[in-house]
Design an enzyme around this catalytic site. Structure first.
Site, PDB file in Angstrom:
ATOM      1  N   GLY A  85      -6.026   4.707   0.569  1.00 56.25           N
ATOM      2  CA  GLY A  85      -5.972   5.334  -0.751  1.00 56.25           C
ATOM      3  C   GLY A  85      -6.082   6.847  -0.725  1.00 56.25           C
ATOM      4  O   GLY A  85      -6.266   7.482  -1.759  1.00 56.25           O
ATOM      5  N   LYS A 108      -5.719  -5.101  -5.340  1.00 57.81           N
ATOM      6  CA  LYS A 108      -7.093  -4.685  -5.684  1.00 57.81           C
ATOM      7  C   LYS A 108      -7.374  -5.020  -7.163  1.00 57.81           C
ATOM      8  O   LYS A 108      -6.882  -6.034  -7.652  1.00 57.81           O
ATOM      9  CB  LYS A 108      -7.291  -3.200  -5.359  1.00 57.81           C
ATOM     10  CG  LYS A 108      -6.854  -2.887  -3.927  1.00 57.81           C
ATOM     11  CD  LYS A 108      -7.234  -1.522  -3.444  1.00 57.81           C
ATOM     12  CE  LYS A 108      -6.739  -1.351  -2.022  1.00 57.81           C
ATOM     13  NZ  LYS A 108      -7.129  -0.083  -1.420  1.00 57.81           N
ATOM     14  N   HIS A 141     -12.389  -6.561   3.834  1.00 51.55           N
ATOM     15  CA  HIS A 141     -11.752  -5.292   3.467  1.00 51.55           C
ATOM     16  C   HIS A 141     -12.817  -4.190   3.430  1.00 51.55           C
ATOM     17  O   HIS A 141     -13.958  -4.441   3.031  1.00 51.55           O
ATOM     18  CB  HIS A 141     -11.067  -5.425   2.100  1.00 51.55           C
ATOM     19  CG  HIS A 141     -10.205  -4.246   1.781  1.00 51.55           C
ATOM     20  ND1 HIS A 141     -10.727  -3.070   1.303  1.00 51.55           N
ATOM     21  CD2 HIS A 141      -8.873  -4.047   1.915  1.00 51.55           C
ATOM     22  CE1 HIS A 141      -9.741  -2.203   1.141  1.00 51.55           C
ATOM     23  NE2 HIS A 141      -8.607  -2.765   1.510  1.00 51.55           N
ATOM     24  N   GLU A 175     -13.386  -1.887   1.430  1.00 56.10           N
ATOM     25  CA  GLU A 175     -14.023  -1.687   0.123  1.00 56.10           C
ATOM     26  C   GLU A 175     -15.120  -2.731  -0.109  1.00 56.10           C
ATOM     27  O   GLU A 175     -16.130  -2.446  -0.756  1.00 56.10           O
ATOM     28  CB  GLU A 175     -12.959  -1.707  -0.991  1.00 56.10           C
ATOM     29  CG  GLU A 175     -12.145  -0.419  -0.982  1.00 56.10           C
ATOM     30  CD  GLU A 175     -10.715  -0.553  -1.474  1.00 56.10           C
ATOM     31  OE1 GLU A 175     -10.374  -1.563  -2.116  1.00 56.10           O
ATOM     32  OE2 GLU A 175      -9.914   0.372  -1.197  1.00 56.10           O
ATOM     33  N   ASN A 179      -1.821  -5.760  -1.465  1.00 57.14           N
ATOM     34  CA  ASN A 179      -3.188  -5.946  -1.947  1.00 57.14           C
ATOM     35  C   ASN A 179      -3.314  -5.173  -3.251  1.00 57.14           C
ATOM     36  O   ASN A 179      -3.376  -3.952  -3.245  1.00 57.14           O
ATOM     37  CB  ASN A 179      -4.157  -5.408  -0.876  1.00 57.14           C
ATOM     38  CG  ASN A 179      -5.596  -5.366  -1.376  1.00 57.14           C
ATOM     39  OD1 ASN A 179      -5.931  -5.965  -2.396  1.00 57.14           O
ATOM     40  ND2 ASN A 179      -6.453  -4.659  -0.646  1.00 57.14           N
ATOM     41  N   GLU A 183      -7.183  -1.196   9.372  1.00 56.29           N
ATOM     42  CA  GLU A 183      -7.126  -0.254   8.253  1.00 56.29           C
ATOM     43  C   GLU A 183      -8.173   0.832   8.446  1.00 56.29           C
ATOM     44  O   GLU A 183      -9.344   0.634   8.093  1.00 56.29           O
ATOM     45  CB  GLU A 183      -7.400  -0.985   6.938  1.00 56.29           C
ATOM     46  CG  GLU A 183      -6.406  -2.073   6.615  1.00 56.29           C
ATOM     47  CD  GLU A 183      -6.318  -2.320   5.121  1.00 56.29           C
ATOM     48  OE1 GLU A 183      -5.214  -2.207   4.580  1.00 56.29           O
ATOM     49  OE2 GLU A 183      -7.349  -2.584   4.485  1.00 56.29           O
ATOM     50  N   SER A 190      -2.518   3.842   3.174  1.00 56.39           N
ATOM     51  CA  SER A 190      -1.488   4.776   2.686  1.00 56.39           C
ATOM     52  C   SER A 190      -0.092   4.489   3.250  1.00 56.39           C
ATOM     53  O   SER A 190       0.638   5.412   3.610  1.00 56.39           O
ATOM     54  CB  SER A 190      -1.903   6.228   2.950  1.00 56.39           C
ATOM     55  OG  SER A 190      -3.086   6.532   2.232  1.00 56.39           O
TER      56      SER A 190
END
Ligand code: PGA
Length: 250
Positions: free
Chosen positions: A171, A11, A95, A97, A9, A165, A211
């Site tokens: 991250g 991003k 996701h 985010e 991904n 996730e 991560s």
């Protein structure tokens, strides 16, 4: 038999020219790999060029999001039909985010999953708890709620991939331990068994994301309930992404 899926991904990273160059290098370095499915999800603006670059490879292409409508007055949005025409077979939906910064709710994610399936786009349906939720022992409650909400009106789960996730691991450099991840994966598979039956749950691929690195990939993939990974940061560099693709399970 669940074929491992290694998904990158990207991003909001890589301009079209950089994405194209990366795809070319990845294709050359990999050759044809058969025992693992490889997917990259570049920004929308790079999809066509990357698709062209990957046309004679078995690396697959995915979008990072889409709208639940297929066309209309939705300025700035992208239709799943566009993704299909650009060569995508997958789309990341829900996701964290998107949920955190763009207010996506379980209801919105559900509408997108329904539309993606109707277009033969395979959704990678992302779920995961925040740090506060984990610390309050709410992990399973949150996961169950996201699964229930995201899968309303879905009768067949065979084209869906679920990505677990944990938000606190994305991250941040803090990975869930393989055991922590496997415990949640087992809970997801159990929930899917109750909803869709044992055969569907057995065939379902559940990815871990948050991560993932060359250092932790082998121990993650050793877990029997982890069927692949959704990789952010470490998918942006050729060397680290290649090492993740070439994980060892012995
Ligand atoms: P990360 O991102 O690997 O950089 O933690 C994972 C993701 O958000 O899918």
């Amino acid at each position: 038999m669940r074929i491992p899926l290694i998904a990158g991904n990207w991003k909001m990273n890589k301009k079209p020219s950089e994405a194209k160059e990366f795809a070319e290098q990845l294709k050359e370095a990999l050759g044809i790999k058969v025992n693992v499915e490889i997917l990259i999800c570049p920004p929308f603006t790079a999809l066509s060029q990357v698709a062209w670059m990957l046309r004679d490879s078995n690396i697959k292409l995915g979008g990072q999001n889409m709208h639940w409508e297929t066309k209309g007055a939705f300025t700035g949005e992208i239709s799943g039909e566009f993704l299909v025409e650009c060569g995508c077979q997958y789309v990341i939906l829900g996701h964290s985010e998107r949920r955190q910064y763009f207010g996506e709710t379980d209801e919105v994610v559900n509408k997108k999953i329904v539309t993606a399936l109707s277009l033969n786009l395979n959704p990678i349906f992302c779920i995961g708890e925040s740090l506060a939720e984990r610390e309050a022992n709410q992990t399973f409650v949150v996961i169950k709620k996201q699964l229930d909400g995201g899968l309303i009106n879905i009768t067949n789960i065979s084209n869906i991939v679920i990505a677990y996730e944990p938000v606190w691991a994305i991250g941040t450099g803090k990975t869930a331990t393989p055991e922590q991840a496997n415990e949640v994966h087992a809970f997801i598979r159990e929930t899917i068994t109750q909803k869709f039956g044992k055969d569907s749950a057995n065939d379902l691929r559940i990815l871990y994301g948050g991560s993932v690195t060359p250092e932790n990939i082998d121990s993650l993939m050793l877990q029997d309930g982890i069927d692949g990974v959704l990789v952010g940061g470490a998918s942006l560099k050729l060397e680290s992404f290649l090492r993740i693709i070439n994980f060892h399970t012995q």
